[in-house]
Design a protein around this motif. Sequence first.
Motif, PDB file in Angstrom:
ATOM      1  N   UNK A 106       0.835  -1.199   0.000  1.00 30.54           N
ATOM      2  CA  UNK A 106       0.000   0.000   0.000  1.00 30.54           C
ATOM      3  C   UNK A 106       0.872   1.252   0.000  1.00 30.54           C
ATOM      4  N   UNK A 107       1.892   1.265   0.843  1.00 31.35           N
ATOM      5  CA  UNK A 107       2.799   2.407   0.878  1.00 31.35           C
ATOM      6  C   UNK A 107       3.518   2.582  -0.456  1.00 31.35           C
ATOM      7  N   UNK A 108       3.911   1.476  -1.063  1.00 36.91           N
ATOM      8  CA  UNK A 108       4.619   1.543  -2.349  1.00 36.91           C
ATOM      9  C   UNK A 108       3.697   2.016  -3.476  1.00 36.91           C
ATOM     10  N   UNK A 109       2.449   1.550  -3.477  1.00 34.50           N
ATOM     11  CA  UNK A 109       1.503   1.979  -4.513  1.00 34.50           C
ATOM     12  C   UNK A 109       1.211   3.466  -4.375  1.00 34.50           C
ATOM     13  N   UNK A 110       1.103   3.941  -3.151  1.00 35.21           N
ATOM     14  CA  UNK A 110       0.890   5.368  -2.920  1.00 35.21           C
ATOM     15  C   UNK A 110       2.097   6.176  -3.390  1.00 35.21           C
ATOM     16  N   UNK A 111       3.285   5.677  -3.102  1.00 42.90           N
ATOM     17  CA  UNK A 111       4.502   6.370  -3.528  1.00 42.90           C
ATOM     18  C   UNK A 111       4.611   6.411  -5.046  1.00 42.90           C
ATOM     19  N   UNK A 112       4.138   5.356  -5.698  1.00 41.67           N
ATOM     20  CA  UNK A 112       4.150   5.286  -7.162  1.00 41.67           C
ATOM     21  C   UNK A 112       3.308   6.416  -7.759  1.00 41.67           C
ATOM     22  N   UNK A 113       2.134   6.632  -7.197  1.00 43.25           N
ATOM     23  CA  UNK A 113       1.282   7.736  -7.646  1.00 43.25           C
ATOM     24  C   UNK A 113       1.869   9.078  -7.221  1.00 43.25           C
ATOM     25  N   UNK A 114       2.434   9.123  -6.041  1.00 43.80           N
ATOM     26  CA  UNK A 114       3.067  10.347  -5.546  1.00 43.80           C
ATOM     27  C   UNK A 114       4.116  10.851  -6.540  1.00 43.80           C
ATOM     28  N   UNK A 130      -5.242  -0.363  -1.624  1.00 42.21           N
ATOM     29  CA  UNK A 130      -4.349  -0.555  -2.773  1.00 42.21           C
ATOM     30  C   UNK A 130      -5.146  -0.439  -4.060  1.00 42.21           C
ATOM     31  N   UNK A 131      -6.319  -1.102  -4.096  1.00 47.47           N
ATOM     32  CA  UNK A 131      -7.172  -1.055  -5.286  1.00 47.47           C
ATOM     33  C   UNK A 131      -7.545   0.378  -5.639  1.00 47.47           C
ATOM     34  N   UNK A 132      -7.981   1.134  -4.650  1.00 46.77           N
ATOM     35  CA  UNK A 132      -8.447   2.488  -4.949  1.00 46.77           C
ATOM     36  C   UNK A 132      -7.291   3.409  -5.319  1.00 46.77           C
ATOM     37  N   UNK A 133      -6.165   3.244  -4.664  1.00 45.89           N
ATOM     38  CA  UNK A 133      -5.000   4.062  -5.004  1.00 45.89           C
ATOM     39  C   UNK A 133      -4.560   3.783  -6.433  1.00 45.89           C
ATOM     40  N   UNK A 134      -4.544   2.507  -6.816  1.00 45.90           N
ATOM     41  CA  UNK A 134      -4.174   2.169  -8.194  1.00 45.90           C
ATOM     42  C   UNK A 134      -5.179   2.736  -9.180  1.00 45.90           C
ATOM     43  N   UNK A 163      -2.500  12.760 -17.619  1.00 45.63           N
ATOM     44  CA  UNK A 163      -1.152  13.219 -17.985  1.00 45.63           C
ATOM     45  C   UNK A 163      -0.650  12.580 -19.273  1.00 45.63           C
ATOM     46  N   UNK A 164      -1.418  11.629 -19.801  1.00 42.84           N
ATOM     47  CA  UNK A 164      -1.018  10.979 -21.044  1.00 42.84           C
ATOM     48  C   UNK A 164       0.151  10.032 -20.893  1.00 42.84           C
ATOM     49  N   UNK A 165       0.269   9.389 -19.725  1.00 44.70           N
ATOM     50  CA  UNK A 165       1.364   8.442 -19.486  1.00 44.70           C
ATOM     51  C   UNK A 165       0.783   7.082 -19.107  1.00 44.70           C
ATOM     52  N   UNK A 166       1.579   6.036 -19.305  1.00 46.42           N
ATOM     53  CA  UNK A 166       1.192   4.680 -18.900  1.00 46.42           C
ATOM     54  C   UNK A 166       2.285   4.158 -17.972  1.00 46.42           C
ATOM     55  N   UNK A 167       2.132   4.333 -16.663  1.00 45.84           N
ATOM     56  CA  UNK A 167       3.158   3.847 -15.735  1.00 45.84           C
ATOM     57  C   UNK A 167       3.270   2.332 -15.773  1.00 45.84           C
ATOM     58  N   UNK A 168       4.444   1.831 -15.518  1.00 43.75           N
ATOM     59  CA  UNK A 168       4.650   0.387 -15.475  1.00 43.75           C
ATOM     60  C   UNK A 168       3.928  -0.205 -14.269  1.00 43.75           C
ATOM     61  N   UNK A 169       3.240  -1.328 -14.488  1.00 42.31           N
ATOM     62  CA  UNK A 169       2.566  -2.012 -13.386  1.00 42.31           C
ATOM     63  C   UNK A 169       3.542  -2.947 -12.681  1.00 42.31           C
ATOM     64  N   UNK A 170       3.222  -3.270 -11.455  1.00 39.88           N
ATOM     65  CA  UNK A 170       4.019  -4.203 -10.671  1.00 39.88           C
ATOM     66  C   UNK A 170       3.133  -5.361 -10.245  1.00 39.88           C
ATOM     67  N   UNK A 171       3.696  -6.306  -9.537  1.00 40.52           N
ATOM     68  CA  UNK A 171       2.907  -7.432  -9.038  1.00 40.52           C
ATOM     69  C   UNK A 171       1.914  -7.009  -7.955  1.00 40.52           C
ATOM     70  N   UNK A 172       1.959  -5.726  -7.528  1.00 44.42           N
ATOM     71  CA  UNK A 172       0.929  -5.234  -6.613  1.00 44.42           C
ATOM     72  C   UNK A 172      -0.450  -5.309  -7.266  1.00 44.42           C
ATOM     73  N   UNK A 232      -7.273 -13.270 -19.788  1.00 41.18           N
ATOM     74  CA  UNK A 232      -6.747 -12.056 -20.401  1.00 41.18           C
ATOM     75  C   UNK A 232      -5.662 -11.424 -19.549  1.00 41.18           C
ATOM     76  N   UNK A 233      -5.207 -10.230 -19.909  1.00 40.08           N
ATOM     77  CA  UNK A 233      -4.174  -9.538 -19.138  1.00 40.08           C
ATOM     78  C   UNK A 233      -4.717  -9.090 -17.785  1.00 40.08           C
ATOM     79  N   UNK A 234      -3.900  -9.211 -16.758  1.00 36.69           N
ATOM     80  CA  UNK A 234      -4.315  -8.786 -15.419  1.00 36.69           C
ATOM     81  C   UNK A 234      -4.662  -7.302 -15.398  1.00 36.69           C
ATOM     82  N   UNK A 235      -3.878  -6.489 -16.102  1.00 34.47           N
ATOM     83  CA  UNK A 235      -4.170  -5.054 -16.117  1.00 34.47           C
ATOM     84  C   UNK A 235      -5.563  -4.790 -16.673  1.00 34.47           C
ATOM     85  N   UNK A 236      -5.932  -5.486 -17.744  1.00 33.99           N
ATOM     86  CA  UNK A 236      -7.243  -5.270 -18.336  1.00 33.99           C
ATOM     87  C   UNK A 236      -8.349  -5.653 -17.361  1.00 33.99           C
ATOM     88  N   UNK A 237      -8.168  -6.768 -16.662  1.00 34.19           N
ATOM     89  CA  UNK A 237      -9.170  -7.184 -15.677  1.00 34.19           C
ATOM     90  C   UNK A 237      -9.300  -6.136 -14.578  1.00 34.19           C
TER      91      UNK A 237
END
Length: 265
Positions: A11-19, A134-138, A148-157, A210-215
């Motif tokens: 959760x802390x890491x996902x928040x930092x990712x958005x930060x 974690x879900x809502x932060x993501x 912002x027109x960007x696609x950040x890399x996803x992690x196993x989070x 399908x892809x996890x990101x899409x789900x």
Amino acid sequence: MVDLSDLLTDLADESAHLDDLVATLPAAGWATPTPAPRWSIAHQIAHLAWTDHVALLSAADPEAFYATVTSAPDVTRLVDVGAEHFLAPPAELLARWRDGRTALVDALAAVPSGEKLPWYGTRMSATSMATARIMETWAHGVDVADALGVIPADSDRLRHVAHLGVRTLGHGFVAHGRVAPTTPVRVELVGPGGDTWVWGPAEAADRLTGPARDFCLLVTQRRHRADLALVATGPVADEWLDVAQAFAGPPGAGREPTGPSGVRA
């Protein structure tokens, strides 16, 4: 069973990712519109700051949490009013969000094992609350990234988001006024690292792949099913793509399709 301390780290890491996406934005950048109607990037972060705040109340002061509901003039506007209340100049808002999410991690770590925390229309363990955060932060991070027109890399989070999406299959049906199915669904998703994540019995006739990101985009209602590479086999799996909803509360409006038609098996 996932360990609570590991969840809180994620959760802390996902928040930092958005930060990292918003920390260096100029003041004008915080006013950038996002895909959520009438919400800027500032509204997205204010919403997370507010939901972290009420989650903290749920963990540390349940009576105060209930008071936020019973004292609300219009409970149907809790989310919008909460975001508006937490809006502030960028530096102040960023500091408020950072302080609140740190306090929430500490509060959830202190929740006794087995204790259920109040939430909107339900009660949940500290583990479930951390997963939901974690879900809502993501999900709101997706809105910010889209703005912002960007696609950040996803992690196993992302697996936490997918897990919650699978667990809330019945909720999505009920939220949309339909009967929760009893038919099992086999879910097979490809994670960011290429691993396959699975839920449900291998012999199930209804399947979703399908892809996890899409789900995760589907269950957080960030994309319409037509824009996702998800394949549903069987009537329950197919209908699930129309009602999937990993978050609590009434049915969301979802997003309109923007690309070519999705695949239905």
